[in-house]
Design a protein around this motif. Structure first.
Motif, short mmCIF file in Angstrom:
data_model
loop_
_atom_site.label_atom_id
_atom_site.label_comp_id
_atom_site.label_asym_id
_atom_site.label_seq_id
_atom_site.Cartn_x
_atom_site.Cartn_y
_atom_site.Cartn_z
N THR A 15 0.81 -1.23 0.00
CA THR A 15 0.00 0.00 0.00
C THR A 15 0.84 1.27 0.00
O THR A 15 0.29 2.37 -0.11
N LYS A 16 2.14 1.13 0.17
CA LYS A 16 3.04 2.28 0.28
C LYS A 16 2.67 3.16 1.47
O LYS A 16 2.87 4.38 1.45
N SER A 17 2.11 2.53 2.50
CA SER A 17 1.80 3.25 3.73
C SER A 17 3.10 3.52 4.47
O SER A 17 4.08 2.80 4.32
N GLY A 98 -9.52 4.64 -1.66
CA GLY A 98 -10.34 3.43 -1.83
C GLY A 98 -9.50 2.17 -1.77
O GLY A 98 -9.85 1.20 -1.10
N LEU A 99 -8.37 2.19 -2.45
CA LEU A 99 -7.47 1.04 -2.45
C LEU A 99 -6.90 0.81 -1.06
O LEU A 99 -6.82 -0.33 -0.59
N LEU A 100 -6.53 1.87 -0.37
CA LEU A 100 -5.98 1.75 0.98
C LEU A 100 -7.02 1.17 1.94
O LEU A 100 -6.71 0.29 2.74
N MET A 101 -8.25 1.64 1.84
CA MET A 101 -9.31 1.12 2.72
C MET A 101 -9.57 -0.36 2.45
O MET A 101 -9.70 -1.15 3.38
N ARG A 102 -9.63 -0.73 1.18
CA ARG A 102 -9.85 -2.14 0.83
C ARG A 102 -8.66 -3.01 1.27
O ARG A 102 -8.83 -4.08 1.83
N SER A 103 -7.45 -2.52 1.02
CA SER A 103 -6.25 -3.27 1.41
C SER A 103 -6.15 -3.44 2.91
O SER A 103 -5.70 -4.48 3.41
#
Length: 118
Positions: A15-17, A98-103
């Motif tokens: 996620t590149k968090s 959206g991608l971060l929340m799903r991931s």
């Protein structure tokens, strides 16, 4: 690196968090990556999550599953793993929200399979 930390590390890479942590419902840090003062962040996160859960129950809006906070420097996503355990992720880039929340939800599902987090 144990299985929980490995899953958390894979999540950060995917996620590149910038950082993440896992805490139990009492605010005790289970593990963290790239966070200074993880114990304090876990305790503060538990307070936010507890108040949010009580808020939703009082309003009869169901149970807390995921929490999103937007800051001047990025976003924070909290997702229930199982029981009272949570994963908290910090990202400087909110453009892929959206991608971060799903991931984050997918990581929570994967972590819920670990016997220590059931």
């Amino acid at each position: 690196m144990n299985e929980i930390t490995s899953t958390l590390n894979d999540f950060l890479i995917t996620t590149k968090s910038s950082a993440a942590l896992i805490l139990n419902g009492k605010g005790k840090l289970i593990t963290s990556l790239n966070i200074d003062y993880g114990d304090s962040v876990a305790a503060m996160s538990a307070a936010i999550l507890s108040m949010s859960e009580k808020f939703l129950i009082d309003l009869d809006k169901g149970v807390l599953k995921q929490l999103f906070l937007k800051t001047s420097e990025g976003v924070v996503i909290g997702n229930k793993i199982s029981g009272s355990n949570f994963i908290i992720a910090f990202s400087k880039d909110g453009s892929n929200l959206g991608l971060l929340m799903r991931s984050t939800e997918e990581a929570a599902i994967e972590l819920s399979k670990n016997s220590l987090l059931k």
